[in-house]
Design an enzyme around this catalytic site. Structure first.
Site, PDB file in Angstrom:
ATOM      1  N   LYS A  78      -9.651   1.914  -1.928  1.00  0.00           N
ATOM      2  CA  LYS A  78      -9.841   1.210  -0.644  1.00  0.00           C
ATOM      3  C   LYS A  78     -11.209   1.511  -0.022  1.00  0.00           C
ATOM      4  O   LYS A  78     -11.571   2.672   0.183  1.00  0.00           O
ATOM      5  CB  LYS A  78      -8.727   1.627   0.310  1.00  0.00           C
ATOM      6  CG  LYS A  78      -8.673   0.867   1.631  1.00  0.00           C
ATOM      7  CD  LYS A  78      -7.444   1.320   2.435  1.00  0.00           C
ATOM      8  CE  LYS A  78      -7.246   0.509   3.713  1.00  0.00           C
ATOM      9  NZ  LYS A  78      -6.015   0.945   4.427  1.00  0.00           N
TER      10      LYS A  78
ATOM     11  N   GLU B  49       0.872  -1.186   0.000  1.00  0.00           N
ATOM     12  CA  GLU B  49       0.000   0.000   0.000  1.00  0.00           C
ATOM     13  C   GLU B  49       0.915   1.243   0.000  1.00  0.00           C
ATOM     14  O   GLU B  49       1.972   1.233   0.639  1.00  0.00           O
ATOM     15  CB  GLU B  49      -0.833  -0.055   1.284  1.00  0.00           C
ATOM     16  CG  GLU B  49      -1.793   1.073   1.520  1.00  0.00           C
ATOM     17  CD  GLU B  49      -2.525   0.899   2.879  1.00  0.00           C
ATOM     18  OE1 GLU B  49      -2.047   0.116   3.748  1.00  0.00           O
ATOM     19  OE2 GLU B  49      -3.570   1.535   3.067  1.00  0.00           O
TER      20      GLU B  49
ATOM     21  N   CYS C 137      -4.988  -3.573   2.497  1.00  0.00           N
ATOM     22  CA  CYS C 137      -4.693  -3.631   3.936  1.00  0.00           C
ATOM     23  C   CYS C 137      -5.936  -3.890   4.793  1.00  0.00           C
ATOM     24  O   CYS C 137      -6.483  -4.972   4.768  1.00  0.00           O
ATOM     25  CB  CYS C 137      -3.928  -2.380   4.356  1.00  0.00           C
ATOM     26  SG  CYS C 137      -2.964  -2.666   5.856  1.00  0.00           S
TER      27      CYS C 137
HETATM   28  C1  ACM Z   1      -3.934  -0.226   7.064  1.00  0.00           C
HETATM   29  O1  ACM Z   1      -5.023  -0.379   6.538  1.00  0.00           O
HETATM   30  N1  ACM Z   1      -2.967   0.438   6.475  1.00  0.00           N
HETATM   31  C2  ACM Z   1      -3.663  -0.821   8.382  1.00  0.00           C
END
Ligand code: ACM
Length: 279
Positions: A109, A38, A142
């Site tokens: 995301k 990420e 993530c």
């Molecule tokens: C995250 O979503 N970077 C922990």
């Protein structure tokens, strides 16, 4: 088919240097699919909107997407990589997929973690699966892993492999991915980063490394160390992810009973309580 990840410690804000470093590290790989972390080239802990504005890029026009697309074309390689995206007045925590013909698509995301909420908008692409020459590739980023709906949705959409760019700071993901993979019978490639960022008083972040490739039966096929840079690749068989039979009378997807799960598509807010985790 060979899949892998590159785990390393990017230097915050040194985007072009980080991109050059990653391109040089992965230049010799013979993988078909490589997953990067990420925010792989910018670093993670943004402390102002100015920083976000300065380091985010339009997708696919921006430098980072163009650089990865060029490498994908040159090496006949699929790459999934996370980066901050600028779209009009909004910013997203996004991940791109590139392949032998260049840019393929972007995922934004869905579940933002902790202070990402200060600067980024919740993703609006929804989960997506791309039908590529090497198999069906889905992406989550993530903290999306924490919500079983993410991988379930990708699996129901036909993903063989879930590419999972990450900057994990909580300890739970590596031990939880085996369940996510087993309950959906998919592969996952979690590409995390290492190192620390302490750019904000009182909120130092340590990234836990331990990038891993998890199989549809829940076994961890390969795992990096907590603190070491690592480029690890492995042969997998995507066909294993297409067999959803559990017994001769049970099938993970055919046995689902969505009419019994109706509340799952509703939001019922409970009292929020105090946090179990500090970011
Ligand atoms: C995250 O979503 N970077 C922990």
């Amino acid at each position: 088919m060979k899949v892998g990840f590159y785990q390393y410690n990017p230097v915050f804000g040194k985007k072009e240097e980080n991109v050059r470093r990653v391109l040089s590290a992965i230049r010799e790989t013979d993988a078909d699919l490589l997953v990067l972390p990420e925010f792989f080239a910018t670093g993670y802990q943004f402390v102002s909107r100015e920083e976000v504005t300065g380091l985010s890029e339009k997708i696919p026009e921006g430098h980072t997407t163009q650089a990865l697309s060029a490498l994908s074309k040159k090496k006949n390689l699929h790459i999934v990589a996370g980066l901050p995206e600028k779209a009009g007045e909004l910013f997203y925590n996004s991940a791109i997929l590139t392949g032998p013909d260049g840019f393929i698509g972007v995922y934004r995301k869905t579940h933002l973690f902790f202070e990402e909420k200060l600067f980024f908008s919740p993703g609006d692409t929804g989960f997506q699966v791309w039908d590529t020459s090497i198999g069906h590739i889905g992406i989550m980023i993530c903290f999306d892993w924490y919500f079983p709906e993410s991988m379930r949705t990708l699996a129901l959409m036909g993903a063989d492999i879930v590419a999972h760019p990450s900057n994990l700071v909580l300890p739970h993901c590596p031990n939880s991915m085996p369940v996510r993979c087993r309950e959906n019978r998919v592969y996952a490639v979690t590409a995390n980063r290492i190192g620390e960022e302490a750019r904000k008083e009182g909120t130092p972040l340590r990234f836990i490394g331990l990038s891993q490739i998890t199989a549809p039966d829940g076994s961890i096929l390969v795992q990096a160390l907590e603190d070491d840079e690592a480029l690890l690749t492995l042969d997998i068989d995507p066909a294993l992810a297409r067999n959803k039979a559990v017994t001769s009378l049970n099938n993970l997807f055919e046995d689902r009973r969505p009419e019994m799960y109706r509340t799952i598509s509703k939001t019922r807010l409970q009292n929020s309580g105090s946090p179990e985790e500090s970011g």
